[in-house]
Design an enzyme around this catalytic site. Structure first.
Site, short mmCIF file in Angstrom:
data_model
loop_
_atom_site.label_atom_id
_atom_site.label_comp_id
_atom_site.label_asym_id
_atom_site.label_seq_id
_atom_site.Cartn_x
_atom_site.Cartn_y
_atom_site.Cartn_z
CD GLN A 78 -3.10 0.80 0.18
OE1 GLN A 78 -3.49 -0.58 0.05
NE2 GLN A 78 -3.68 2.00 -0.40
CG PHE A 79 1.94 3.61 -3.43
CD1 PHE A 79 1.51 4.86 -4.15
CD2 PHE A 79 0.96 2.77 -4.36
CE1 PHE A 79 0.96 5.28 -4.97
CE2 PHE A 79 -0.03 3.06 -4.81
CZ PHE A 79 0.01 4.79 -5.20
CB THR A 80 -2.19 5.22 -0.91
OG1 THR A 80 -2.70 4.34 -0.20
CG2 THR A 80 -2.01 5.38 -2.35
#
Length: 155
Positions: A78-80
């Protein structure tokens, strides 16, 4: 490294309408990786997650760990989690690690969890457009950040 961890009754990830990873009772883990993260960060977080006492005992107190309840874990990249919304209206993701850094650490994190003898370790697919279904239990949702925790010597 950051994780959002949710205590779940069940969770699954679908890619193109097909179930890719699925668990019953356990932890849904959204994993964010930033530049400078290492295997040491992975080991620290995996240990923390496996031993985090957020499952209820007979007295309805959060005293049991994932291992105590023979739970399962679903890990999704989950890069966000490294989205910066301080300026403007569109988040900046410059703090998120590039794939050449993030993929090996994501894979190492998964392997570390599997070595722990957890009943089941399921995953999403790095970089895929995923639909994540979460039956949150409680709800119990926590954020863990190695920058804060490891700097203070938290165990």
């Amino acid at each position: 490294m950051r994780v959002i961890v949710q205590r779940v009754k069940a969770s699954r990830v679908e890619i193109n309408g097909e179930v890719f990873g699925e668990i019953g009772q356990g932890l849904m883990v959204l994993l964010g990786i930033t530049e400078g993260d290492t295997r040491e960060h992975c080991d620290f977080l995996v240990d923390k997650l496996l031993n985090l006492r957020i499952f209820t005992d007979e007295q309805e107190k959060m005293n049991l760990s994932l291992q105590d309840v023979d739970g399962e874990i679903l890990i999704v990249s989950q890069f966000t989690l490294y989205g910066d919304c301080r300026k403007g209206r569109r988040p900046s993701f410059i703090a998120a690690a590039r794939p050449e850094t993030a993929v090996p650490l994501y894979e190492y994190f998964i392997e570390s969890a599997k070595k722990s003898k957890i009943k089941k370790v399921a995953t999403g697919q790095f970089g895929a457009d995923m639909q994540v279904y979460i039956q949150n239990d409680g709800p119990v949702t926590l954020m863990l950040d190695t920058d804060e925790m490891m700097r203070r010597g938290t165990k």
